[in-house]
Scaffold this motif. Structure first.
Motif: not given
Length: 483
Positions: A320-338
């Motif tokens: 667990c990170s010793s200091t609270p923080k965001v470690e990674i920005i990630a994602g994905t395209r072509n997501v279908w919202a039904l």
């Protein structure tokens, strides 16, 4: 537990065979008691880049490979031309890899030509059998898929052994594809039997990433089967460390998108973060494969094939990170919202039961979903054909509902500890400042990720904006390169 490692080499890395040879195979392993040695390592290899796409279907574009074309049962039999195309690609790899050794090139060609011929004959016979009404092709397709998958890994593993032996390394080809065998074992038994007489102190096993077994790896893991083989070998042989070699560092974002000078390699993280990445299709390791490593407390390391001096990213169970923080920005395209809207669902707790079953049966992957009193929205990954078919089936089941589909992108901020006051506000503000409209947002109480749904066209802008605000401008990142 012994002191050996089990290491998996990805397909893109495998295609850079000279880099793999010098950066990994011929680079001595620092054994805790024996000192530097080339041995005490097991290598699980993937198919060369693009081969599995040709054999099955393209992982991203969905372009049909041999399997997809065979499954269509087109009377013109386009799968035959595709199979020849894949063979030509494999022979081209052989010619390049063994350009200075005619005998090795001939041996490699003969090996894969015989395998391809076996597959060609098998598929032709299956077509004949399934022309009779008593036999349905759908009953056999999963076996066809497994058989085709085995070709890519067998090709790369066989070649790797020949290459290593030319360098006076005592490499051993361990073929888990069960080719032309009348015995079918469980996954655990097959691996245990294959390693029963291996001497890791004097042999370097090169293992096919695909394992044929009673359970059928692809039924559960599909294209993640090589990671399951890798994980099982590590747990069954009692490895001290499991290593995955990729063509990039596990970093705070995609350097190709954000800029190489702006991202930081992640030094440490945990399996929870790895699970969030896997949900987005950016697998550090398949979640089911990671489970066995976690239970036996085997350390997992992600390394960059092309920077062998770098220690890589260590994934722990309890980090667990010793200091609270965001470690990674990630994602994905072509997501279908039904989206399904129906006034009748208000107050009816059983309303969405059939809906969930239809989504599960469709074969598409659910990234997340949300609902309120009269609307349910599934955020899905899958090809357009499957999405359209799912939409039709949902409409048939809920004839009074208003149903629509929209293509979006998902961008996530992920970290082992993101309990930061005002983080959601800061992230949303960064997207707003970049002109990105948030279509939906999800944050669980455990606070290990925040998911933003945005327009597909805004994907790159959203990643850059969140990385700039939450990592580049964060006080917790400038002076440290690890999580």
């Amino acid at each position: 537990m012994t002191h050996h490692t089990v290491e998996k080499i990805g397909g893109t890395s495998m295609s850079r065979y000279q880099d793999v040879l010098h950066n990994i195979w011929l680079r001595p392993y620092k054994h805790p008691t024996l000192g530097e040695t080339l041995y005490q390592r097991v290598f699980v290899v993937s198919a060369y880049a693009g081969m599995t796409n040709g054999l099955l279907e393209h992982k991203k574009s969905g372009e049909p490979g041999v399997y997809a074309l065979f499954a269509e049962m087109d009377e013109n039999r386009p799968w035959q031309d595709k199979l020849q195309e894949v063979l030509n690609s494999m022979l081209a790899v052989n010619a390049d890899l063994f350009a200075d050794d005619t005998m090795m090139n001939k041996r490699a060609d003969q090996f894969i030509q015989e395998r391809i011929q076996d597959v060609h004959e098998c598929l032709e016979h299956l077509e004949v059998v399934c022309s009779f009404g008593h036999f349905q092709l759908d009953d056999h397709l999963h076996r066809v898929r497994e058989m085709l998958s085995a070709l890519g890994e067998a090709h790369s593993a066989f070649n790797s052994v020949q290459l290593l032996r030319s360098q006076d390394v005592n490499a051993r080809f361990i073929d888990l594809t069960n080719w032309r065998s009348d015995e079918q074992l469980s996954l655990d038994d097959h691996i245990a039997q294959a390693f029963s007489d291996v001497d890791l102190s004097t042999e370097m096993p090169i293992v096919t990433g695909y394992t044929q077994c009673r359970e059928g790896l692809m039924r559960t893991f599909d294209r993640g089967y090589s990671e399951m083989t890798f994980s099982k070998i590590a747990t069954i042989t009692g490895a001290r460390e499991a290593v995955i070699h990729k063509e990039y560092h596990l970093s705070t974002a995609d350097p190709m998108m954000v800029g190489d000078g702006k991202v930081h390699p992640i030094g440490q993280t945990n399996y929870d973060v790895a699970d969030q990445l896997a949900n987005l299709g950016m697998e550090a390791i398949h979640p089911r494969a990671a489970a066995g490593l976690r239970k036996q407390n085997i350390l997992l390391r992600i390394k960059n094939t092309f920077e062998p001096e770098h220690s890589g990213t260590v994934i722990h169970s309890d980090y667990c990170s010793s200091t609270p923080k965001v470690e990674i920005i990630a994602g994905t395209r072509n997501v279908w919202a039904l989206e399904i809207f129906d006034q009748d669902m208000v107050g009816d707790p059983s309303y969405s039961q059939r809906m969930n079953d239809l989504v599960l049966e469709s074969g598409v992957r659910v990234l997340t979903k949300d609902f309120n009193a009269n609307t349910v929205t599934f955020y899905l990954k899958g090809n357009k054909r499957r999405i359209n078919r799912l939409m039709e089936r949902v409409q048939q089941a809920y004839q009074q509902a208003d149903i629509r589909v929209e293509k979006l992108a998902m961008v996530s901020a992920i970290g082992s500890d993101m309990k930061i006051t005002g983080l959601l506000q800061k992230a949303a503000g960064a997207l707003s400042d970049a002109g990105v409209n948030i279509r939906s947002v999800h944050q669980a109480m455990r606070q290990v990720d925040i998911m933003f749904l945005v327009s597909d066209n805004d994907y790159a802008s959203a990643v850059k904006a969140l990385h700039s605000k939450l990592i580049e401008q964060s006080d917790t990142w400038p002076d440290q390169k690890t999580a």
